[in-house]
Design a protein around this motif. Structure first.
Motif, PDB file in Angstrom:
ATOM      1  N   PHE A 451       0.827  -1.206   0.000  1.00  9.46           N
ATOM      2  CA  PHE A 451       0.000   0.000   0.000  1.00  9.46           C
ATOM      3  C   PHE A 451       0.862   1.256   0.000  1.00  9.46           C
ATOM      4  N   LEU A 452       1.873   1.303   0.878  1.00 12.53           N
ATOM      5  CA  LEU A 452       2.742   2.486   0.913  1.00 12.53           C
ATOM      6  C   LEU A 452       3.558   2.609  -0.363  1.00 12.53           C
ATOM      7  N   GLY A 454       2.382   1.791  -3.269  1.00 13.51           N
ATOM      8  CA  GLY A 454       1.420   2.367  -4.202  1.00 13.51           C
ATOM      9  C   GLY A 454       1.215   3.846  -3.977  1.00 13.51           C
ATOM     10  N   VAL A 455       1.280   4.295  -2.711  1.00  5.60           N
ATOM     11  CA  VAL A 455       1.137   5.730  -2.430  1.00  5.60           C
ATOM     12  C   VAL A 455       2.259   6.512  -3.100  1.00  5.60           C
ATOM     13  N   MET A 456       3.481   5.954  -3.077  1.00  6.34           N
ATOM     14  CA  MET A 456       4.617   6.642  -3.693  1.00  6.34           C
ATOM     15  C   MET A 456       4.639   6.485  -5.209  1.00  6.34           C
ATOM     16  N   TYR A 457       4.161   5.359  -5.707  1.00  8.99           N
ATOM     17  CA  TYR A 457       4.281   5.045  -7.136  1.00  8.99           C
ATOM     18  C   TYR A 457       2.945   5.217  -7.860  1.00  8.99           C
ATOM     19  N   GLY A 458       2.001   5.918  -7.235  1.00  7.08           N
ATOM     20  CA  GLY A 458       0.648   5.956  -7.762  1.00  7.08           C
ATOM     21  C   GLY A 458       0.539   6.470  -9.189  1.00  7.08           C
ATOM     22  N   ASP A 459       0.268   5.592 -10.110  1.00  7.27           N
ATOM     23  CA  ASP A 459       0.044   5.922 -11.518  1.00  7.27           C
ATOM     24  C   ASP A 459      -0.658   4.735 -12.153  1.00  7.27           C
ATOM     25  N   ILE A 460      -1.775   5.000 -12.821  1.00 10.40           N
ATOM     26  CA  ILE A 460      -2.564   3.893 -13.384  1.00 10.40           C
ATOM     27  C   ILE A 460      -1.765   3.135 -14.438  1.00 10.40           C
ATOM     28  N   GLY A 461      -1.114   3.871 -15.338  1.00  9.87           N
ATOM     29  CA  GLY A 461      -0.386   3.229 -16.428  1.00  9.87           C
ATOM     30  C   GLY A 461       0.835   2.474 -15.955  1.00  9.87           C
ATOM     31  N   HIS A 462       1.695   3.129 -15.195  1.00 11.70           N
ATOM     32  CA  HIS A 462       2.915   2.477 -14.713  1.00 11.70           C
ATOM     33  C   HIS A 462       2.581   1.333 -13.764  1.00 11.70           C
ATOM     34  N   GLY A 463       1.589   1.536 -12.898  1.00 16.85           N
ATOM     35  CA  GLY A 463       1.197   0.456 -11.994  1.00 16.85           C
ATOM     36  C   GLY A 463       0.656  -0.746 -12.729  1.00 16.85           C
ATOM     37  N   LEU A 464      -0.019  -0.493 -13.872  1.00 17.36           N
ATOM     38  CA  LEU A 464      -0.565  -1.603 -14.656  1.00 17.36           C
ATOM     39  C   LEU A 464       0.554  -2.449 -15.249  1.00 17.36           C
ATOM     40  N   PHE A 465       1.646  -1.809 -15.657  1.00 20.84           N
ATOM     41  CA  PHE A 465       2.804  -2.568 -16.155  1.00 20.84           C
ATOM     42  C   PHE A 465       3.355  -3.462 -15.059  1.00 20.84           C
ATOM     43  N   LEU A 466       3.502  -2.908 -13.852  1.00 15.90           N
ATOM     44  CA  LEU A 466       4.028  -3.696 -12.734  1.00 15.90           C
ATOM     45  C   LEU A 466       3.069  -4.819 -12.367  1.00 15.90           C
ATOM     46  N   ILE A 499       4.875  -8.448  -5.811  1.00 13.83           N
ATOM     47  CA  ILE A 499       4.896  -7.599  -7.009  1.00 13.83           C
ATOM     48  C   ILE A 499       3.481  -7.365  -7.518  1.00 13.83           C
ATOM     49  N   VAL A 500       2.651  -8.404  -7.505  1.00 18.66           N
ATOM     50  CA  VAL A 500       1.247  -8.223  -7.925  1.00 18.66           C
ATOM     51  C   VAL A 500       0.542  -7.215  -7.022  1.00 18.66           C
ATOM     52  N   MET A 501       0.745  -7.341  -5.707  1.00 20.05           N
ATOM     53  CA  MET A 501       0.101  -6.416  -4.778  1.00 20.05           C
ATOM     54  C   MET A 501       0.633  -4.999  -4.951  1.00 20.05           C
ATOM     55  N   MET A 502       1.929  -4.865  -5.179  1.00 15.55           N
ATOM     56  CA  MET A 502       2.503  -3.537  -5.411  1.00 15.55           C
ATOM     57  C   MET A 502       1.891  -2.895  -6.651  1.00 15.55           C
ATOM     58  N   GLY A 503       1.762  -3.683  -7.724  1.00 12.80           N
ATOM     59  CA  GLY A 503       1.143  -3.153  -8.932  1.00 12.80           C
ATOM     60  C   GLY A 503      -0.315  -2.796  -8.717  1.00 12.80           C
ATOM     61  N   PHE A 504      -1.038  -3.627  -7.966  1.00 11.75           N
ATOM     62  CA  PHE A 504      -2.456  -3.351  -7.716  1.00 11.75           C
ATOM     63  C   PHE A 504      -2.634  -2.039  -6.952  1.00 11.75           C
ATOM     64  N   PHE A 505      -1.859  -1.859  -5.879  1.00 12.91           N
ATOM     65  CA  PHE A 505      -2.012  -0.637  -5.086  1.00 12.91           C
ATOM     66  C   PHE A 505      -1.484   0.588  -5.828  1.00 12.91           C
ATOM     67  N   ALA A 818       8.379  13.068  10.239  1.00  9.55           N
ATOM     68  CA  ALA A 818       8.953  13.789   9.100  1.00  9.55           C
ATOM     69  C   ALA A 818       9.444  12.817   8.034  1.00  9.55           C
ATOM     70  N   SER A 819       9.912  11.639   8.458  1.00 12.66           N
ATOM     71  CA  SER A 819      10.408  10.660   7.495  1.00 12.66           C
ATOM     72  C   SER A 819       9.303  10.158   6.577  1.00 12.66           C
ATOM     73  N   TYR A 820       8.062  10.119   7.095  1.00 11.72           N
ATOM     74  CA  TYR A 820       6.957   9.649   6.260  1.00 11.72           C
ATOM     75  C   TYR A 820       6.616  10.637   5.152  1.00 11.72           C
ATOM     76  N   LEU A 821       7.180  11.838   5.202  1.00 13.54           N
ATOM     77  CA  LEU A 821       6.964  12.784   4.105  1.00 13.54           C
ATOM     78  C   LEU A 821       7.602  12.302   2.810  1.00 13.54           C
ATOM     79  N   ARG A 822       8.433  11.246   2.904  1.00  8.59           N
ATOM     80  CA  ARG A 822       8.982  10.664   1.677  1.00  8.59           C
ATOM     81  C   ARG A 822       7.852  10.089   0.801  1.00  8.59           C
ATOM     82  N   LEU A 823       6.731   9.742   1.410  1.00 14.49           N
ATOM     83  CA  LEU A 823       5.585   9.299   0.613  1.00 14.49           C
ATOM     84  C   LEU A 823       5.142  10.403  -0.341  1.00 14.49           C
ATOM     85  N   TRP A 824       5.083  11.631   0.183  1.00 11.79           N
ATOM     86  CA  TRP A 824       4.720  12.777  -0.653  1.00 11.79           C
ATOM     87  C   TRP A 824       5.831  13.105  -1.642  1.00 11.79           C
TER      88      TRP A 824
END
Length: 914
Positions: A451-452, A454-466, A499-505, A818-824
């Motif tokens: 899930f985290l 996916g928060v950093m890599y959130g993109d429908i197209g790129h996530g679909l490839f993964l 990897i499947v879960m990472m791509g899904f999220f 503050a470290s969790y700001l890496r998600l943003w």
């Protein structure tokens, strides 16, 4: 899914994964004759870890060391067989599935005709006899092959030397002689000499005195082509140039008899005129491993032809014999390739049995005693397997198994995993093995890590490839399970579900961000519209308006963010604010969950002091400052700021904005009612009836009376508000609710009070407990004095340890948030890179021509694959890894457990095959 424990109670599998398997320390006594069969059955179960009861004995002093040595010798022979098969590029055939092999292990002996009743010693003897015969046969064939190859190479080299030497004497020698006569005419014409002058031609030697029959001696042979330059340079230096060397390459490479590699060689011929030079040349040839060959007189053409013919015939015969030998070796290696892996598994199994038997102790003649940890749920299977092995031996000495109380060492940690959970468990084990029965971070990591990511890599197209890459790995799951994969491929196969879960999220987060290759998708129709957008006449700086009433259900985009944000000038500002707050919310929730798991561990292990004086102060500190931060964020999101700000706005009564439906505030029980003022000010009124003056402040015009300069009608800057909780207690400039300043003061006091409790309470009560124990066991003054000294020393260590833990938690909550700001940050970097690639590679080339668009698409696809689908995936993976290892797990995870290393044939064979 569910499981059953030893008492027959059922429980969900996920609950079972939350804490490690319960362990029992058992002692088993077996008959020495049945020990082999007992351990063979236990190895197939794979649920027991033996303890070495002979730690004082060296490996060579143990009872079954001779059997282990025999297994080592069999392994050496099998490695030799595998190496010989590699020389023919033969792949060892698989012995099938390990589980199937183990099920049929008793029936599938080492050689044909072996039966299930074979003992371990008989099995080794049968295998040794069979492999010894194959090894001797293969060694004999190899020795004969090396000898034949040497003879064949000598004949090939001799043939090449004869042909090259004859060609030299027929073509090059006369040409050189004529050239020498032409250059040295004046000196040789008086004597009538028709011979070529010496190579170096001494100037003081009169040509008339030269011997007409003088002939140069020569050495011919073959040297490796890579040594040619060094060989020629050495000859020149050793003879000081008093020789003449010629080389001719051999077109066909020659096989090295010892290594089997193909080596490029060339023929050489050296002319010289001195016995001392001849001695030097022979030594140089020996040093460079050059083969010398004696040739007949090149002037005797019939003798040369006869030698060529005889050698060619011998060459054909030698090649025939060599090919026959090679074919025999190939067929033998083919047979060995079919059985080597199966034999290897048998030897590994037997070696594991005898290695484990070496851990047993012989207290009574004819009996062996062993101890070890066993999974509690499988204890009954262990008893059944040992009883079955003894009954099949018709032994009069029954086996004996009993549970032994063993408080030390700490039981090993073992989790029963499946194909999905294995990757996440290894993910946690890489950082540290969970302590026995403590909360397992892998259970939560299975959901939060992808899930985290996916928060950093959130993109429908790129996530679909993964996601598709993970689906491909799942599709080939059975084939990859049986294949021998490399290190990287094996890692990808182990993490296929991850990897499947990472791509899904990533796809899910892409829908939340409404981002596909940096483009927004208008799936449900935007709730915002620009004036003139349908005619393509939107002006720069135009402001979009909502298509429905603000805060109504129709004004909200059904899923994710509205696509109109992707074309606005304040896109970056909006997304930064949204993703930054989202990162803080996710981070605090995950860290708070980790703190709660610390409390669950304290309850489970009955650690009352840890629960009261560590967990509760930590919860109080985290809740009073950081959970409160989340509350403020959600409050700011849910408050209707249009209505609040409108309530503090001065309007002209009965003007254009008077009576707007945006006003929703409740005054004296009446909501959204516009009240006209008495007109005693400057003629302007607020919606709730306040007479505006030129000196009126926001606090005067706001009806909420929350305090501060904003009085509740001005949206606050959350960062400033949170900082002021500690720096300016009791001062809230822009409150959001009534009594905010007082509540924040109470929360600040709770946070400050929790720190000394966390620091001092546990060491104080531990010292009290320790003192009572010491006084209880003290018998005399001397012993009592030593106990007090140890008590002071122990109390100091406890205080230091608790101080470190307190500092780590208090400062860690700030730094980790503050470290969790890496998600943003990573989500922002991903979206901005995708935007740059799209605009620079595609948009800029679409308006040129079709060829430029084609090139632009190639560049876009290349950089997208290399940067966003490769590098950015790895980057987001590593950052999500860090968030779990550092920010989440350090709140509760001890990571000082001992991994359960079961006596398992399957595990041993898999490790040996890797």
């Amino acid at each position: 899914a569910s499981g059953t424990n030893a008492t027959g109670e059922t429980y969900p599998t996920m609950v079972k994964w939350f804490r490690s398997e319960e362990m029992e320390y058992i002692s088993l006594i077996v008959n020495q004759d049945a020990a082999h069969d007992c351990l063979a059955d236990l190895g197939r179960l794979g649920v027991i870890q033996f303890t070495d009861l002979n730690p004082d004995l060296t490996p060579f002093q143990r009872r079954f060391v001779s059997y282990v040595k025999r297994c080592d010798e069999l392994e050496r022979k099998l490695r030799y067989f595998a190496g010989e098969c590699d020389k023919f590029n033969l792949t060892l055939e698989s012995a099938g599935d390990v589980d199937t092999f183990l099920e049929n292990a008793a029936a599938s002996g080492a050689a044909a005709g072996s039966t299930k009743d074979q003992t371990g010693a008989q099995l080794l003897e049968t295998l040794e006899t069979e492999l010894e015969g194959y090894e001797n046969q293969l060694k004999e064939l190899n020795s004969y092959s090396e000898k034949l190859t040497t003879e064949y190479n000598e004949k090939v080299e001799l043939q090449e030397v004869l042909e090259k030497a004859r060609r030299f004497f027929m073509t090059d020698a006369p040409r050189l002689a004529v050239s020498e006569m032409t250059t040295g005419g004046p000196e040789s014409s008086g004597a009538g000499n028709d011979k070529a002058e010496g190579l170096l031609g001494p100037e003081d030697a009169p040509g008339a005195a030269r011997d007409m029959d003088m002939r140069f001696s020569s050495i011919t042979g073959v040297v490796a082509t890579e040594e040619k330059a060094r060989f020629e340079r050495m000859i020149f230096r050793a003879t000081r140039g008093n020789c003449y060397v010629r080389f001719a390459p051999i077109k066909q490479p020659i096989t090295d008899p010892s290594s089997g590699e193909l080596i490029e060689k060339c023929v050489f011929i050296v002319f010289y005129k001195s016995v001392s030079i001849e001695t030097k040349l022979k030594k140089i040839c020996d040093a460079f491993d050059a083969h010398r060959y004696s040739l007949p007189d090149m002037d005797d053409a019939p003798a040369v032809d006869r030698m060529l013919t005889e050698n060619a015939q011998e060459l054909v015969d030698s090649r025939t014999v060599l090919l026959k030998n090679q074919d025999t070796r190939f067929r033998l290696c083919q047979m060995l390739a079919r059985h080597t892996e199966r034999w290897t598994w048998i030897v590994v199994r037997e070696k594991a049995i005898y290695h484990s038997l070496n851990m047993f102790k012989s207290d009574v003649s004819g009996m062996l005693r062993g101890e070890g940890w066993v999974v509690s749920d499988s204890a009954a299977e262990v008893r059944e397997a040992i009883t079955r092995a003894h009954s099949s031996m018709d032994s009069n000495m029954p086996s004996h198994i009993e549970q032994v109380p063993k408080p030390w060492p700490t039981p090993p940690t073992h989790f029963t995993t499946n194909k999905f959970t294995y990757g996440y468990q290894e993910f946690v084990n890489t950082y540290g093995i969970p302590r026995y029965r403590e909360a397992n971070p892998a259970l939560f990591t299975a959901a939060t890590f992808p899930f985290l990511f996916g928060v950093m890599y959130g993109d429908i197209g790129h996530g679909l490839f993964l996601f598709c890459a993970g689906i491909y790995l799942l599709w080939n799951e059975k084939a990859n399970d049986k294949a021998k994969l490399g290190e990287m491929a094996a890692g990808l196969h182990s993490g296929r579900y991850m990897i499947v879960m990472m791509g899904f999220f990533a796809v899910y987060a892409g829908f939340i961000y409404n981002d596909m290759f940096s483009l927004g998708l208008n799936l449900f129709g935007s709730r915002w519209v620009f004036d003139g957008q349908y005619n393509g006449e939107v002006e720069e700086g135009a402001v979009a308006v909502q298509t429905a009433e603000y805060a109504s259900a129709e004004s909200v985009y059904p899923f994710g963010l509205d696509p109109m944000w992707h074309v606005t000038s304040n896109e970056l500002l909006f997304f930064n604010s949204f993703k930054m707050k989202l990162s803080v919310i996710f981070g605090i929730c995950q860290m708070f969950a980790g703190t709660c798991l610390k409390g669950l561990n304290a309850i489970y292990f009955k650690q009352k002091l840890d629960f009261l004086f560590e967990f509760l102060p930590m919860v109080a500190f985290a809740s009073s400052l950081f959970v409160y931060m989340i509350v403020l964020i959600f409050m700011k999101w849910t408050i209707n700021w249009n209505s609040r700000m409108l309530s503090a706005t001065c309007l002209e009564p009965n003007g254009d904005g008077w009576g707007s439906e945006d006003y929703k505030e409740c005054i004296d029980g009446q909501c959204g009612v516009w009240v006209q003022c008495e007109g005693q000010g400057n003629g302007l009124c607020t919606p709730w009836g306040y007479d505006c003056t030129d000196q009126s402040t926001t606090a005067d015009k706001c009806p909420l009376n929350f305090g501060g300069s904003g009085d509740g009608c001005q949206p606050p800057n959350l960062i400033t508000s949170l900082i002021n909780i500690a720096l300016q207690p009791g001062n809230v400039d822009e409150p959001m609710y009534y009594g905010q300043a007082g509540i924040q003061n109470i929360l600040l006091l709770i946070a400050f009070a929790s720190v000394p409790i966390l620091l001092l309470a546990k060491p104080y009560f531990l010292s009290k407990q320790h003192q009572s124990t010491v006084h209880h066991h003290a018998h005399d003054d001397e012993e009592h004095g030593e106990a007090e000294e140890d008590d002071d020393h122990g109390f100091g260590e406890i205080v230091i340890h608790q101080a470190i833990e307190t500092i780590e938690f208090v400062l860690g909550m700030v730094s980790n948030t503050a470290s969790y700001l890496r998600l943003w940050a990573l989500s922002l970097a991903h979206s901005e890179l995708a935007t740059v690639f799209w605009e620079k590679a595609m948009i800029s080339t679409l308006n040129i021509n079709w060829f430029a668009a084609f090139i632009g698409y190639g560049i876009f696809a290349g950089v997208t694959f290399g940067v966003l689908l490769m590098m950015d995936v790895l980057e987001c993976f590593l950052h999500a890894l860090r968030l779990h290892w550092v920010e989440f797990q350090n709140k509760f995870f001890a990571a000082d457990g001992v991994r359960f290393a079961p006596y398992s044939f399957k595990q041993i064979i898999d490790d040996g095959s890797a």
